[in-house]
Design a protein around this motif. Structure first.
Motif, PDB file in Angstrom:
ATOM      1  N   ILE A  70      39.217  47.290  36.541  1.00  0.00           N
ATOM      2  CA  ILE A  70      39.968  47.565  37.768  1.00  0.00           C
ATOM      3  C   ILE A  70      41.231  48.324  37.396  1.00  0.00           C
ATOM      4  O   ILE A  70      42.032  47.854  36.584  1.00  0.00           O
ATOM      5  CB  ILE A  70      40.330  46.249  38.483  1.00  0.00           C
ATOM      6  N   GLU A  71      41.419  49.496  37.969  1.00  0.00           N
ATOM      7  CA  GLU A  71      42.603  50.296  37.707  1.00  0.00           C
ATOM      8  C   GLU A  71      42.987  51.049  38.979  1.00  0.00           C
ATOM      9  O   GLU A  71      42.193  51.103  39.935  1.00  0.00           O
ATOM     10  CB  GLU A  71      42.375  51.243  36.535  1.00  0.00           C
ATOM     11  N   PRO A  72      44.200  51.621  39.034  1.00  0.00           N
ATOM     12  CA  PRO A  72      44.659  52.236  40.280  1.00  0.00           C
ATOM     13  C   PRO A  72      43.748  53.324  40.828  1.00  0.00           C
ATOM     14  O   PRO A  72      43.623  53.478  42.041  1.00  0.00           O
ATOM     15  CB  PRO A  72      46.028  52.807  39.887  1.00  0.00           C
ATOM     16  N   SER A  73      43.093  54.070  39.971  1.00  0.00           N
ATOM     17  CA  SER A  73      42.304  55.213  40.437  1.00  0.00           C
ATOM     18  C   SER A  73      40.892  54.846  40.860  1.00  0.00           C
ATOM     19  O   SER A  73      40.312  55.513  41.721  1.00  0.00           O
ATOM     20  CB  SER A  73      42.237  56.281  39.339  1.00  0.00           C
ATOM     21  N   GLN A  74      40.334  53.767  40.293  1.00  0.00           N
ATOM     22  CA  GLN A  74      38.937  53.478  40.574  1.00  0.00           C
ATOM     23  C   GLN A  74      38.531  52.111  40.028  1.00  0.00           C
ATOM     24  O   GLN A  74      39.275  51.468  39.289  1.00  0.00           O
ATOM     25  CB  GLN A  74      38.044  54.543  39.939  1.00  0.00           C
ATOM     26  N   LEU A  75      37.322  51.723  40.422  1.00  0.00           N
ATOM     27  CA  LEU A  75      36.645  50.561  39.850  1.00  0.00           C
ATOM     28  C   LEU A  75      35.542  51.094  38.940  1.00  0.00           C
ATOM     29  O   LEU A  75      34.743  51.933  39.357  1.00  0.00           O
ATOM     30  CB  LEU A  75      36.042  49.703  40.961  1.00  0.00           C
TER      31      LEU A  75
END
Length: 205
Positions: A70-75
């Motif tokens: 999980i990161e700000p730009s995408q899963l």
């Protein structure tokens, strides 16, 4: 059990049971090598080494490497041999029973092999059709406690995906990136190399 690793705004979730199996497998392979060397069977030990490494690698590949990131730009969903990059704008909802499954806005479903599961079939809050908020309200009214929502169980993978979507999914609502799936070149390359090593060792031995 599950393992959550945080690095800034990046969170990696995977089941921890695979680590135990990997450790036991590695110890067994080391024992076999030491036993062969102790009996003076150096040739056998050398020939068996790539195959034993392959066994350990396959256990890692199937039981440890799969995870969700999980990161700000995408899963990102890491499965055996496949990587799935899902921008938050393309995510419809997530459910978790025996395995975590995400539904994309184009209708596709992607199942994670390594995400921790709560053992309950609970839709996430982000899908319009899921009606999760209504379910939560009904649960509270009925006094129902669900893992990850109250008590000491902690958040589930679905909860963390929901929170990430709430936080980052609206930063750029015009994000036109598509969800993509690709081969895990590194994992497949290492597997092929070990197999070729084992075959070459057997032929040359």
């Amino acid at each position: 059990m599950n393992d959550a690793t945080n690095a800034g705004n990046r969170t990696t979730l995977r089941s921890t049971s695979g680590f135990w199996i990997l450790g036991v497998t590695a110890l067994l392979m080391v024992f076999f090598i030491i036993d062969a060397v102790g009996r003076g069977a150096w040739g056998f030990a050398v020939q068996a080494l790539p195959w034993e490494l392959l066994v350990v690698w396959l256990v890692y590949l199937v039981l440890v490497r799969p995870c969700i990131v999980i990161e700000p730009s995408q899963l990102t969903i890491v499965n055996v041999g496949r990587l799935h990059d899902i921008p938050w704008s393309r995510l419809e909802e997530a459910t978790s029973r025996y395995q975590l499954t995400v539904l994309l806005r184009d209708g596709r479903k992607i199942t994670s092999w390594g995400a921790p599961s709560a053992g309950l079939d609970r839709p996430s809050m982000i899908g319009g059709r899921a009606g999760r908020r209504g379910v939560d309200h009904q649960d509270r009214a009925a006094g129902v406690r669900r893992p990850g929502r109250a008590g000491n169980e902690g958040p589930t993978a679905v909860d963390l995906i929901d929170r990430a979507h709430e936080r980052w999914g609206r930063i750029d609502p015009k994000d036109d990136r598509l969800a993509t799936s690709r081969w895990d070149v590194v994992a497949l390359g290492v597997t092929a190399a070990l197999v070729l090593w084992g075959v070459a060792s057997a032929l040359l031995g």
